[in-house]
Scaffold this active site. Structure first.
Site, PDB file in Angstrom:
ATOM      1  N   LYS A 203       0.862  -1.181   0.000  1.00  0.00           N
ATOM      2  CA  LYS A 203       0.000   0.000   0.000  1.00  0.00           C
ATOM      3  C   LYS A 203       0.895   1.226   0.000  1.00  0.00           C
ATOM      4  O   LYS A 203       1.704   1.412   0.905  1.00  0.00           O
ATOM      5  CB  LYS A 203      -0.910   0.002   1.233  1.00  0.00           C
ATOM      6  CG  LYS A 203      -1.768   1.248   1.309  1.00  0.00           C
ATOM      7  CD  LYS A 203      -2.798   1.174   2.422  1.00  0.00           C
ATOM      8  CE  LYS A 203      -3.579   2.471   2.494  1.00  0.00           C
ATOM      9  NZ  LYS A 203      -4.559   2.436   3.598  1.00  0.00           N
ATOM     10  N   LYS A 257      -2.259  -1.525  -3.730  1.00  0.00           N
ATOM     11  CA  LYS A 257      -3.094  -0.330  -3.668  1.00  0.00           C
ATOM     12  C   LYS A 257      -2.233   0.911  -3.747  1.00  0.00           C
ATOM     13  O   LYS A 257      -1.243   0.955  -3.012  1.00  0.00           O
ATOM     14  CB  LYS A 257      -3.844  -0.365  -2.334  1.00  0.00           C
ATOM     15  CG  LYS A 257      -4.768   0.772  -2.097  1.00  0.00           C
ATOM     16  CD  LYS A 257      -5.354   0.635  -0.729  1.00  0.00           C
ATOM     17  CE  LYS A 257      -6.140   1.892  -0.413  1.00  0.00           C
ATOM     18  NZ  LYS A 257      -6.512   1.946   0.962  1.00  0.00           N
TER      19      LYS A 257
HETATM   20  C1  PBG Z   1      -7.024   3.854   5.385  1.00  0.00           C
HETATM   21  C2  PBG Z   1      -7.542   3.529   4.033  1.00  0.00           C
HETATM   22  C3  PBG Z   1      -7.437   4.376   2.941  1.00  0.00           C
HETATM   23  C4  PBG Z   1      -8.066   3.737   1.890  1.00  0.00           C
HETATM   24  C5  PBG Z   1      -8.543   2.504   2.347  1.00  0.00           C
HETATM   25  N1  PBG Z   1      -8.210   2.385   3.684  1.00  0.00           N
HETATM   26  C6  PBG Z   1      -6.885   5.717   2.829  1.00  0.00           C
HETATM   27  C7  PBG Z   1      -5.620   6.052   3.467  1.00  0.00           C
HETATM   28  O1  PBG Z   1      -4.734   5.207   3.635  1.00  0.00           O
HETATM   29  O2  PBG Z   1      -5.491   7.221   3.830  1.00  0.00           O
HETATM   30  C8  PBG Z   1      -8.176   4.335   0.530  1.00  0.00           C
HETATM   31  C9  PBG Z   1      -9.173   3.764  -0.395  1.00  0.00           C
HETATM   32  C10 PBG Z   1      -9.499   4.636  -1.535  1.00  0.00           C
HETATM   33  O3  PBG Z   1      -8.884   5.689  -1.783  1.00  0.00           O
HETATM   34  O4  PBG Z   1     -10.441   4.266  -2.261  1.00  0.00           O
HETATM   35  N2  PBG Z   1      -6.787   2.824   6.255  1.00  0.00           N
END
Ligand code: PBG
Length: 335
Positions: A203, A257
């Protein structure tokens, strides 16, 4: 010699396989099916069934009752799995994200409600503290630092509480070190050996999460950025190390991601490990396609199908996407 009759002496003519719709369908290597779709939905408290999210056209926040209806819609469409994300009321957010450990929090109530009425749908829940912390970070914050091991201890409790409420797949999105192994042990220690873990293995600290933070209400609260725990976008080999750790610690499925800007990572992880590998087409990717569509620059439906197909071509087994219901409907119409 007439110009029109001039022909090259070619044995190989790749265009022959593209000459008609039926040949293109016949030779197509990969395709998206409804079984590949994971639908992320946002939850909110109160009786108003749905609220629009201005930065995510067509995406709604659902009350618990409405989330049950969304789950029924998912089953009717054939979507196998929902991913639940809560928009926690501001007065329930604090420094330590303690609402994450409330067995009656929004996520847990939605889990029980959906489980009771729609037993056949898969339910996945997010493990991280950002929907619950006043500072918007995924872990505990102390003097400007995100604490790792102390955060993992809380995430383990959060995972167990979600499993108790009926979650089928725990999806840690926090990027703390060692959390997959710790969560696996906590689940097993509490008798939840059948509850799966989908690890957000790679991520990245990304600009593409903006609309999601609006949806869960953490964009106005987030202090600073998440670069000390989410990955640097310049790194690819590091994704392999992260995934290797998560698999060794017990992840059943791994995830990359954001999605489309990181298809090389999807491909590398699938090739390297052969694990069930998922990609998250995140909020910013979804919003970009819609924004361009609204301005007449792009055909939203075609871009939806093409972008989701690209994930499959790259090697993803499935995609978390806000297009899930639209894509499922498109698939029904194009079969
Ligand atoms: C946070 C989380 C995020 C997303 C999913 N879980 C955002 C972040 O890390 O700030 C993003 C998902 C998306 O942008 O569709 N735990």
């Amino acid at each position: 010699m007439r110009q029109v009759s001039e022909s090259l002496d070619l044995v190989r003519r790749p265009r022959r396989n593209r000459k008609a719709d039926w040949t293109r369908r016949l030779v197509r290597e990969t395709r998206v099916t409804v079984d590949d779709l994971i639908w992320p939905i946002f939850l909110t408290d109160g009786d108003t069934p749905t609220q629009p999210i201005p930065t995510m056209p067509g995406v709604l926040r659902y009350s618990i009752a409405a989330s049950v209806e969304a789950a029924k819609e998912a089953v009717a469409l054939g979507i196998p799995l929902l991913a639940l994300f809560p928009n926690t009321a501001g007065d329930l957010r604090d420094e330590n994200g303690s609402e994450a450990l409330n067995p009656d929090n929004l996520t847990c109530r939605a889990l029980r409600a959906i489980r009771a009425e729609v037993p056949e749908i898969g339910l996945m829940t997010d493990v991280a503290l950002d929907p619950y912390t006043s500072h918007g970070h995924d872990g505990l914050l102390e003097h400007g630092r995100i604490l790792n091991d102390e955060s993992v201890a809380i995430l383990c409790q959060q995972a167990v509480i979600q499993a108790e409420a009926g979650s089928d797949i725990i999806a840690p999105s926090d990027m703390m070190d060692g959390r997959i192994g710790a969560i696996r042990a906590a689940l097993d220690g509490n008798g939840y050996t059948d509850v799966s873990i989908m690890a957000y293995s790679a991520k990245y600290a990304s600009a593409y999460y903006g609309p999601f933070r609006d949806a869960v209400g953490s964009s106005s609260t987030l202090s600073g950025d998440k670069k000390t725990y989410q990955m640097d976008y310049g790194n690819g080999a590091e994704a392999i190390i992260e995934a290797e750790l998560d698999i060794a610690e017990g992840a059943d499925m791994i995830m990359v991601k954001p999605g489309m800007p990181y298809l090389d990572i999807v491909h590398r992880l699938k090739a390297q490990f052969g694990m069930p590998t998922f990609a998250y087409q995140v909020s910013g990717e979804y919003a970009m396609i819609h924004a361009a569509g609204d301005r007449g620059m792009i055909d939203v439906e075609k871009a939806m199908v093409e972008s989701l197909s690209a994930f499959k071509r790259a090697g993803a087994d499935g995609i978390l996407t806000y297009f899930a219901p639209a894509m499922a409907r498109w698939l029904q119409q194009h079969r």
